[in-house]
Design a protein around this motif. Structure first.
Motif, PDB file in Angstrom:
ATOM      1  N   LEU A 147      53.433  70.655  15.343  1.00 53.77           N
ATOM      2  CA  LEU A 147      53.413  70.777  16.802  1.00 53.77           C
ATOM      3  C   LEU A 147      52.334  69.925  17.461  1.00 53.77           C
ATOM      4  CD1 LEU A 147      54.700  72.292  19.200  1.00 53.77           C
ATOM      5  CD2 LEU A 147      52.955  74.065  18.882  1.00 53.77           C
ATOM      6  N   ASP A 148      51.162  69.838  16.868  1.00 50.11           N
ATOM      7  CA  ASP A 148      50.025  69.178  17.510  1.00 50.11           C
ATOM      8  C   ASP A 148      50.292  67.715  17.875  1.00 50.11           C
ATOM      9  OD1 ASP A 148      48.667  71.533  17.452  1.00 50.11           O
ATOM     10  OD2 ASP A 148      47.411  71.042  15.719  1.00 50.11           O
ATOM     11  N   PRO A 149      50.737  66.861  16.934  1.00 47.60           N
ATOM     12  CA  PRO A 149      50.970  65.460  17.316  1.00 47.60           C
ATOM     13  C   PRO A 149      52.117  65.297  18.309  1.00 47.60           C
ATOM     14  CG  PRO A 149      51.737  65.854  15.069  1.00 47.60           C
ATOM     15  CD  PRO A 149      50.984  67.073  15.492  1.00 47.60           C
ATOM     16  N   ALA A 154      54.007  64.189  23.905  1.00 44.58           N
ATOM     17  CA  ALA A 154      54.864  64.722  24.959  1.00 44.58           C
ATOM     18  C   ALA A 154      54.119  64.889  26.271  1.00 44.58           C
ATOM     19  CB  ALA A 154      55.459  66.055  24.520  1.00 44.58           C
ATOM     20  N   ALA A 155      52.836  65.220  26.181  1.00 41.35           N
ATOM     21  CA  ALA A 155      52.037  65.441  27.383  1.00 41.35           C
ATOM     22  C   ALA A 155      51.554  64.141  28.011  1.00 41.35           C
ATOM     23  CB  ALA A 155      50.849  66.338  27.048  1.00 41.35           C
ATOM     24  N   ALA A 156      51.690  63.045  27.309  1.00 38.71           N
ATOM     25  CA  ALA A 156      51.202  61.758  27.821  1.00 38.71           C
ATOM     26  C   ALA A 156      52.206  61.145  28.795  1.00 38.71           C
ATOM     27  CB  ALA A 156      50.949  60.800  26.657  1.00 38.71           C
ATOM     28  N   ALA A 157      51.673  60.434  29.795  1.00 36.60           N
ATOM     29  CA  ALA A 157      52.538  59.751  30.768  1.00 36.60           C
ATOM     30  C   ALA A 157      52.821  58.342  30.270  1.00 36.60           C
ATOM     31  CB  ALA A 157      51.862  59.720  32.129  1.00 36.60           C
ATOM     32  N   ASP A 158      53.648  58.261  29.251  1.00 39.24           N
ATOM     33  CA  ASP A 158      53.972  56.974  28.637  1.00 39.24           C
ATOM     34  C   ASP A 158      55.456  56.698  28.846  1.00 39.24           C
ATOM     35  OD1 ASP A 158      54.738  54.968  26.590  1.00 39.24           O
ATOM     36  OD2 ASP A 158      52.673  55.232  25.897  1.00 39.24           O
ATOM     37  N   VAL A 165      57.422  60.637  20.665  1.00 38.47           N
ATOM     38  CA  VAL A 165      57.556  62.024  20.188  1.00 38.47           C
ATOM     39  C   VAL A 165      58.512  62.082  19.001  1.00 38.47           C
ATOM     40  CG1 VAL A 165      58.372  64.333  20.771  1.00 38.47           C
ATOM     41  CG2 VAL A 165      57.009  63.038  22.418  1.00 38.47           C
ATOM     42  N   ALA A 166      59.648  61.395  19.123  1.00 34.24           N
ATOM     43  CA  ALA A 166      60.636  61.409  18.036  1.00 34.24           C
ATOM     44  C   ALA A 166      60.060  60.800  16.765  1.00 34.24           C
ATOM     45  CB  ALA A 166      61.893  60.648  18.465  1.00 34.24           C
ATOM     46  N   ALA A 167      59.351  59.688  16.909  1.00 31.67           N
ATOM     47  CA  ALA A 167      58.749  59.034  15.742  1.00 31.67           C
ATOM     48  C   ALA A 167      57.681  59.911  15.104  1.00 31.67           C
ATOM     49  CB  ALA A 167      58.159  57.687  16.149  1.00 31.67           C
ATOM     50  N   ARG A 206      59.005  75.559  24.171  1.00 34.49           N
ATOM     51  CA  ARG A 206      58.145  75.381  25.348  1.00 34.49           C
ATOM     52  C   ARG A 206      57.716  73.930  25.508  1.00 34.49           C
ATOM     53  NH1 ARG A 206      55.978  80.390  23.801  1.00 34.49           N
ATOM     54  NH2 ARG A 206      54.254  79.354  22.701  1.00 34.49           N
ATOM     55  N   LEU A 207      57.467  73.263  24.383  1.00 38.67           N
ATOM     56  CA  LEU A 207      57.109  71.846  24.457  1.00 38.67           C
ATOM     57  C   LEU A 207      58.224  71.051  25.132  1.00 38.67           C
ATOM     58  CD1 LEU A 207      55.466  69.662  21.754  1.00 38.67           C
ATOM     59  CD2 LEU A 207      57.612  68.912  22.747  1.00 38.67           C
ATOM     60  N   LEU A 208      59.469  71.317  24.739  1.00 40.41           N
ATOM     61  CA  LEU A 208      60.603  70.633  25.350  1.00 40.41           C
ATOM     62  C   LEU A 208      60.749  71.011  26.824  1.00 40.41           C
ATOM     63  CD1 LEU A 208      63.124  71.120  22.415  1.00 40.41           C
ATOM     64  CD2 LEU A 208      62.240  68.922  23.196  1.00 40.41           C
ATOM     65  N   GLN A 209      60.644  72.288  27.131  1.00 41.94           N
ATOM     66  CA  GLN A 209      60.792  72.749  28.504  1.00 41.94           C
ATOM     67  C   GLN A 209      59.717  72.176  29.426  1.00 41.94           C
ATOM     68  OE1 GLN A 209      62.191  77.213  27.158  1.00 41.94           O
ATOM     69  NE2 GLN A 209      60.986  77.031  29.005  1.00 41.94           N
ATOM     70  N   ASP A 210      58.462  72.274  28.981  1.00 42.79           N
ATOM     71  CA  ASP A 210      57.343  71.944  29.855  1.00 42.79           C
ATOM     72  C   ASP A 210      57.089  70.452  29.999  1.00 42.79           C
ATOM     73  OD1 ASP A 210      57.087  74.646  30.019  1.00 42.79           O
ATOM     74  OD2 ASP A 210      55.316  74.781  28.718  1.00 42.79           O
ATOM     75  N   HIS A 211      57.552  69.670  29.023  1.00 40.15           N
ATOM     76  CA  HIS A 211      57.245  68.234  29.061  1.00 40.15           C
ATOM     77  C   HIS A 211      58.507  67.366  29.090  1.00 40.15           C
ATOM     78  CE1 HIS A 211      53.015  69.098  28.530  1.00 40.15           C
ATOM     79  NE2 HIS A 211      53.279  69.822  27.449  1.00 40.15           N
ATOM     80  N   LEU A 212      59.312  67.460  28.064  1.00 39.53           N
ATOM     81  CA  LEU A 212      60.421  66.518  27.943  1.00 39.53           C
ATOM     82  C   LEU A 212      61.596  66.843  28.867  1.00 39.53           C
ATOM     83  CD1 LEU A 212      60.388  65.998  24.072  1.00 39.53           C
ATOM     84  CD2 LEU A 212      59.190  64.703  25.844  1.00 39.53           C
ATOM     85  N   PHE A 213      61.752  68.116  29.238  1.00 44.21           N
ATOM     86  CA  PHE A 213      62.844  68.495  30.141  1.00 44.21           C
ATOM     87  C   PHE A 213      62.324  69.032  31.469  1.00 44.21           C
ATOM     88  CE2 PHE A 213      65.610  69.389  26.179  1.00 44.21           C
ATOM     89  CZ  PHE A 213      66.065  68.080  26.170  1.00 44.21           C
TER      90      PHE A 213
END
Length: 269
Positions: A147-149, A154-158, A165-167, A206-213
Motif C-alpha cells: 500500500l505505501d508506494p 496516487a497522492a502525487a499530482a503527476d 501507480v500501476a508500475a 479507499r486509495l482508489l476512491q480518494d485519489h484515482l477515482f
C-alpha cells in the motif's frame, strides 16, 4: 489459549529435542543463546532472568547489577532483551514467509516455523498467540508494504500518475514471490486469512476512491468502481502468479491503466 507456561511439545526442534541447549532455549549447534547469549548454568537463561528481575523490580526490588531497574535495556552479549526478542520475532516471520513461498500457508504451523527459524516453541509464544496470529501479523505487514508506494504515487499530482501507480503495484508483485503469494494467492485458498483480508482490503479501495477515482462525483458510483477494480486486480494477480494468466509486465501495467481510464469514462458526468 496460551497460559504463559511453555507448552509440552514432542516435536523435534531442529533435530535436537534432547539437546540441553535446545531445552534451555539456546541456539542449537552453536552453544550460544539466540542473540549471542553464552550458555550458563541451569536457570541462567538471560531472557528468563531478565523477566524475573523485572518482576522483582516491579515489586519494589532492584535487579542485581541493573541500576535503572530496566531489565529490557540491559545488555547481554552486546544486545538488549528487547533487541533479542525482536530478532526472534523477525526470524519467525521470515521462516513463515519461506514456508509460504515453498508450499503455501497450509505449510505454516508452529512446529514448522520453529524448526525453520531454529527456535523452540516458547520463543514462538513469546511473540504470537498461535498460527493464526502469526499469519494475521504477517499478512498485515505485507499489505502495508504494497500500500505505501502505491499511496505515494496516487497522492502525487503527476500527469502520468496512473502509470506510476500501476508500475509500482506490478513491481511490488514481482519483487518478492513469497509476499505476493501470501497477499494475492493464499486468501483464495487459506481459511485462516479470510477475516484478515476482509479487514485489510478497505485501505486499497479507499486509495482508489480518494485519489484515482476522486473525479467521479457520485459517491456510490465512486465506491462501486473502487471495490470492483480492487477485487478484479486481486483476481488478475492471483491468476498471473499462479500461471493461468500469460502476460508480461508491460501488458499488466497497460491493462491497469486502461481499466482506470475506462471506469472514469463510464462514470463521467
Amino acid at each position: 489459549m496460551h497460559t504463559g507456561q511453555d507448552p509440552v511439545d514432542t516435536d523435534v526442534v531442529v533435530g535436537a529435542e534432547a539437546n540441553s541447549d535446545t531445552a534451555a532455549g539456546n541456539d542449537p549447534g552453536t552453544g550460544r543463546g539466540f542473540g549471542t547469549e553464552p550458555v550458563g548454568e541451569p536457570g541462567t537463561d538471560p531472557d528468563q532472568r531478565g523477566a524475573a528481575e523485572s518482576n522483582r523490580h516491579s515489586n519494589g526490588g532492584e535487579a542485581p547489577g541493573d541500576p535503572t531497574g530496566d531489565s529490557g535495556s540491559r545488555l547481554w552479549g552486546g544486545t538488549t532483551l528487547a533487541a533479542r526478542r525482536q530478532a526472534r520475532r523477525t526470524a519467525l516471520l521470515e521462516a513463515a514467509l519461506d514456508l509460504i513461498g515453498e508450499a503455501g500457508a497450509a505449510a505454516v504451523t508452529m512446529r514448522a516455523v520453529c524448526r525453520r527459524a531454529g527456535l523452540t516453541d516458547r520463543y514462538f509464544y513469546e511473540s504470537f498467540t498461535g498460527r493464526d496470529d502469526l499469519l494475521d501479523t504477517l499478512y498485515r505487514q505485507v499489505a502495508d508494504e504494497f500500500l505505501d508506494p502505491m499511496t505515494a504515487f496516487a497522492a502525487a499530482a503527476d500527469p502520468d500518475r496512473d502509470r506510476l501507480v500501476a508500475a509500482a503495484l506490478v513491481d511490488k508483485v514481482l519483487d518478492d514471490p513469497r509476499k505476493s503469494r501470501l497477499f494475492l494467492v493464499e486468501p483464495y485458498s487459506s481459511t485462516g486469512l479470510g477475516q484478515t483480508t476482509i479487514a485489510v482490503m478497505p485501505a486499497f479501495t479507499r486509495l482508489l476512491q480518494d485519489h484515482l477515482f476522486r473525479h467521479i462525483t457520485d459517491p456510490d458510483q465512486r465506491r462501486l468502481a473502487a471495490v470492483t477494480m480492487a477485487a478484479g486486480n486481486a483476481g488478475m494477480f492471483s491468476a498471473w502468479l499462479g500461471g493461468s494468466l500469460k502476460a508480461g509486465r508491460a501488458q499488466i501495467v497497460d491493462h491497469i491503466v486502461a481499466v482506470l481510464t475506462a471506469y472514469r469514462s463510464m462514470y463521467r458526468d
